[in-house]
Design a protein around this motif. Sequence first.
Motif, PDB file in Angstrom:
ATOM      1  N   MET A   1       0.848  -1.194   0.000  1.00 60.43           N
ATOM      2  CA  MET A   1       0.000   0.000   0.000  1.00 60.43           C
ATOM      3  C   MET A   1       0.882   1.240   0.000  1.00 60.43           C
ATOM      4  N   ASP A   2       0.464   2.258  -0.744  1.00 57.91           N
ATOM      5  CA  ASP A   2       1.194   3.523  -0.779  1.00 57.91           C
ATOM      6  C   ASP A   2       1.324   4.081   0.640  1.00 57.91           C
ATOM      7  N   PRO A   3       2.564   4.446   1.059  1.00 59.87           N
ATOM      8  CA  PRO A   3       2.733   4.893   2.463  1.00 59.87           C
ATOM      9  C   PRO A   3       1.898   6.126   2.823  1.00 59.87           C
ATOM     10  N   PHE A   4       1.640   7.000   1.855  1.00 61.36           N
ATOM     11  CA  PHE A   4       0.811   8.169   2.144  1.00 61.36           C
ATOM     12  C   PHE A   4      -0.642   7.741   2.389  1.00 61.36           C
ATOM     13  N   ASP A   5      -1.138   6.856   1.508  1.00 60.45           N
ATOM     14  CA  ASP A   5      -2.505   6.341   1.697  1.00 60.45           C
ATOM     15  C   ASP A   5      -2.608   5.612   3.030  1.00 60.45           C
ATOM     16  N   ARG A  35      -4.596  16.422  -0.096  1.00 63.74           N
ATOM     17  CA  ARG A  35      -5.747  16.544  -0.998  1.00 63.74           C
ATOM     18  C   ARG A  35      -5.674  15.495  -2.116  1.00 63.74           C
ATOM     19  N   LEU A  36      -4.495  15.318  -2.713  1.00 64.59           N
ATOM     20  CA  LEU A  36      -4.347  14.364  -3.815  1.00 64.59           C
ATOM     21  C   LEU A  36      -4.591  12.924  -3.354  1.00 64.59           C
ATOM     22  N   HIS A  37      -4.054  12.568  -2.168  1.00 63.95           N
ATOM     23  CA  HIS A  37      -4.221  11.194  -1.701  1.00 63.95           C
ATOM     24  C   HIS A  37      -5.645  10.928  -1.218  1.00 63.95           C
ATOM     25  N   LEU A  38      -6.300  11.943  -0.669  1.00 58.57           N
ATOM     26  CA  LEU A  38      -7.710  11.769  -0.307  1.00 58.57           C
ATOM     27  C   LEU A  38      -8.553  11.552  -1.562  1.00 58.57           C
ATOM     28  N   LEU A  46     -12.364   3.874  -0.857  1.00 56.58           N
ATOM     29  CA  LEU A  46     -11.847   3.557   0.480  1.00 56.58           C
ATOM     30  C   LEU A  46     -12.073   4.684   1.480  1.00 56.58           C
ATOM     31  N   VAL A  47     -12.377   5.888   0.985  1.00 56.02           N
ATOM     32  CA  VAL A  47     -12.668   7.032   1.846  1.00 56.02           C
ATOM     33  C   VAL A  47     -13.870   7.775   1.252  1.00 56.02           C
ATOM     34  N   VAL A  48     -14.764   8.244   2.112  1.00 57.99           N
ATOM     35  CA  VAL A  48     -15.857   9.084   1.626  1.00 57.99           C
ATOM     36  C   VAL A  48     -15.783  10.445   2.313  1.00 57.99           C
ATOM     37  N   PHE A  62     -16.665  19.678   5.623  1.00 55.60           N
ATOM     38  CA  PHE A  62     -16.721  18.274   5.210  1.00 55.60           C
ATOM     39  C   PHE A  62     -15.798  17.450   6.098  1.00 55.60           C
ATOM     40  N   ALA A  63     -16.192  16.216   6.326  1.00 59.68           N
ATOM     41  CA  ALA A  63     -15.334  15.298   7.079  1.00 59.68           C
ATOM     42  C   ALA A  63     -15.102  14.050   6.241  1.00 59.68           C
ATOM     43  N   TYR A  64     -14.000  13.404   6.483  1.00 57.81           N
ATOM     44  CA  TYR A  64     -13.606  12.203   5.740  1.00 57.81           C
ATOM     45  C   TYR A  64     -13.695  10.991   6.664  1.00 57.81           C
TER      46      TYR A  64
END
Length: 124
Positions: A1-5, A35-38, A46-48, A62-64
Amino acid sequence: MDPFDERILTALQGGKPKVFTQLLDETGFSHNTLRLHLENLANQGLVVKEKRPTTGLGRPKFAYLIPPRVRQQVSAALSDPLIEIVSLPFSRLKRLCRFEKGGYCKQARKGCEAQDCPQIKKEE
Ligand code: SF4
């Protein structure tokens, strides 16, 4: 998995929705990196991003969060580096699926449709 994700998903793993600034603090990422990884995690499902109720005027907040239907898979992937999460559109799954025959699902014994697909974990 990408470390940032991975860092973002770890921050959201508890299930509590978090606003952008909270995630900025917890991850230590730059505004653009976060912002890019979200966006990337949202495209994978995987995230809403949810609108938070606001009192009074001003821009909506907004919340994630990690949607409940993938929380188990995300936890498994975060705890075991050998587990990789793969997300793909249903049209692609249909083409790869061994149960699919001419638009018919041999496993569900009906038409091959996303809402009836036994391979897709449904909302609880
Ligand atoms: S509905 Fe059946 S055939 Fe279609 S993708 Fe799902 S499991 Fe495969």
